[in-house]
Design an enzyme around this catalytic site. Structure first.
Site, PDB file in Angstrom:
ATOM      1  N   ASN A 160     -55.065  -1.613  37.269  1.00 21.40           N
ATOM      2  CA  ASN A 160     -54.626  -1.107  35.969  1.00 21.40           C
ATOM      3  C   ASN A 160     -55.724  -1.342  34.918  1.00 21.40           C
ATOM      4  OD1 ASN A 160     -52.985   0.119  34.121  1.00 21.40           O
ATOM      5  ND2 ASN A 160     -51.263  -1.276  34.331  1.00 21.40           N
ATOM      6  N   HIS A 211     -44.735  -4.484  29.239  1.00 21.02           N
ATOM      7  CA  HIS A 211     -44.137  -3.973  30.473  1.00 21.02           C
ATOM      8  C   HIS A 211     -42.618  -3.810  30.357  1.00 21.02           C
ATOM      9  CE1 HIS A 211     -47.971  -4.778  32.588  1.00 21.02           C
ATOM     10  NE2 HIS A 211     -47.522  -3.870  33.438  1.00 21.02           N
TER      11      HIS A 211
END
Length: 454
Positions: A350, A381
């Site tokens: 990521n 998140h």
């Protein structure tokens, strides 16, 4: 009811278009996932068309901005229906802040509003409306747009509100000297290439791409004349796109086979825990965590290929004169699977989110930058407890791995066999540490996490 099986005749829920429902039934795949893949494949075709027929030599910047924005809005509505209103509300709020807030505060207000809105959506989606059962929902694009809003606000603050000598070299390079226009703002946040799956890119790079300066700007950053060219070349992304589509295809095959064959729930099954030897359980943990990766490899590599197909993502030329299209790449599969340190693993997983965390938090935090960065990552998140287990464990793992590396690595650099032993041992420990750390991220809830850690 969120965990109950779907009612007969209504096999899969989605908040978006039901146009592809027959295909969803035939494939036995949730409609939200079918819509996601269909949009991304359509975006890939649109990206090639955009690069060829709406190239900067054929169309003005306004036309390119408008086309990218309108297609992006359509994709969002197709995938998420009325829920896409959250995306548009946050975009408009951020534009209001960008134009009404004072420059000394624009980054603060933008950060608080974007992160606050995202967190409220996370909470309501999961705990109030029991909506946390869809694998691809509006929170994904909202997370990407939050990154873009905060990136833009910090870079505007750097460009207008701070002295050049107070900035790092990277902050100086990315600083924005004027507030973006309404169309530039919409296009940067909602363009069809990144609205569904990202990645987040820098505003300066995106505007250079729309205006046709992107590739030349990157070539001028390296001394391209030394590479044997007498004029600026015009590299094609086609080779990079084909390579990335091959990775995407393999990832999809692995997802359809591996991921279905090794369910994460088996890790906390009573019979498995009581009857399986400890080392076998560790082995299974590694396999399950490997099986959970292909969906990320698929989504991120396809998103990267879409941007490249549109002509965006050129990163320069290497020593051999090869062109590279990895400015927006979100992962490096080889480096992930062969990582010999926790740091190396995180740096290649990521990548664009890690770059965002570094730009808005790590480089600016007055104290405890590592801890604050992991906490921001968990908040971004979502609100599943598993995320907080993962990122708080991640702080400890990062500090521990840094201490081991700094204190012991130099003893193993004197000869090749010793270095090889060090690399093998650290690869094994790194992969195991990552599995241990990210298992709660995959399981989401408290109970299975505690059960696994016990």
């Amino acid at each position: 009811w969120a965990h109950a099986p779907p009612a007969p005749g209504v096999p899969y829920r989605t908040t978006g278009s039901t146009l592809l429902h027959p295909l969803s039934q035939r494939l036995g795949t949730p409609l939200d996932q079918v819509n996601f893949v269909a949009c991304q494949l359509f975006a890939l075709v649109a990206a090639f068309w955009f690069r060829i027929y709406l190239s900067p030599s054929n169309a003005s910047s306004v036309v390119r901005h408008a086309f990218a924005t309108l297609f992006g809005i359509y994709f969002a509505v197709f995938c998420f229906g009325w829920y896409s209103i959250h995306i548009f509300v946050l975009v408009m709020l951020s534009y209001g802040i960008m134009n009404m807030a004072s420059i000394p505060n624009v980054h603060r207000y933008s950060f608080v509003v974007a992160m606050g809105y995202l967190t409220l959506c996370h909470i309501s989606r999961i705990y109030i409306f029991n909506y946390g059962i869809l694998t691809t929902d509006f929170s994904g694009p909202l997370m990407i747009i939050t990154q873009k809003i905060t990136t833009l606000a910090f870079q505007v603050h750097d460009g207008i509100g701070r002295q050049a000598e107070d900035l790092t070299a990277e902050q100086n390079r990315l600083a924005i000297k004027t507030r973006p226009s309404f169309l530039e703002h919409l296009s940067y946040l909602l363009n069809f290439m990144s609205v569904i799956a990202g990645p987040c890119s820098n505003f300066k790079d995106y505007i250079a791409f729309i205006e046709g300066r992107h590739v030349h700007m990157k070539l001028l950053e390296v001394n391209w004349k030394q590479k044997g060219y007498d004029r600026l070349p015009d590299p094609s992304p086609t080779g990079a796109v084909i390579y990335k589509l091959c990775i995407t295809f393999v990832s999809l095959l692995l997802f359809l086979t591996l991921t279905k064959a090794y369910p994460v729930t088996y890790l906390v099954d009573s019979q498995f825990i009581n009857n399986t030897p400890f080392l076998s359980r560790l082995g299974y943990l590694y396999i399950v965590m490997q099986a959970s990766k292909p969906k990320y490899y698929f989504a991120w590599t396809l998103a990267d290929a879409i941007n490249n197909a549109a002509g965006y993502g050129f990163s320069g030329v290497d020593e051999q004169g090869n062109f590279h299209w990895d400015l927006l790449s979100n992962l490096n599969v080889w480096n992930i699977e062969t990582a010999t340190s926790f740091k190396m693993y995180i740096e290649n997983w990521n990548i664009q989110t890690a770059a965002w965390l570094k730009r808005v938090c790590y480089d600016r935090a007055p104290w405890y930058p590592t801890a604050l960065t992991f906490i921001l990552s968990a908040l971004w998140h979502g609100v599943y407890p598993g995320y907080y287990f993962t990122f708080i464990t991640g702080i400890l793992m990062t500090v521990a791995s840094r201490a081991i590396r700094n204190n012991y690595r130099h003893y193993f650099l004197s000869s090749k066999p010793l270095k090889m032993i060090y690399d093998i041992v650290t690869w094994f420990v790194t992969q195991l540490a990552v599995c241990y750390t990210v298992a709660p991220f995959v399981m989401l809830a408290v109970e299975p996490t505690i059960r696994l850690y016990k």
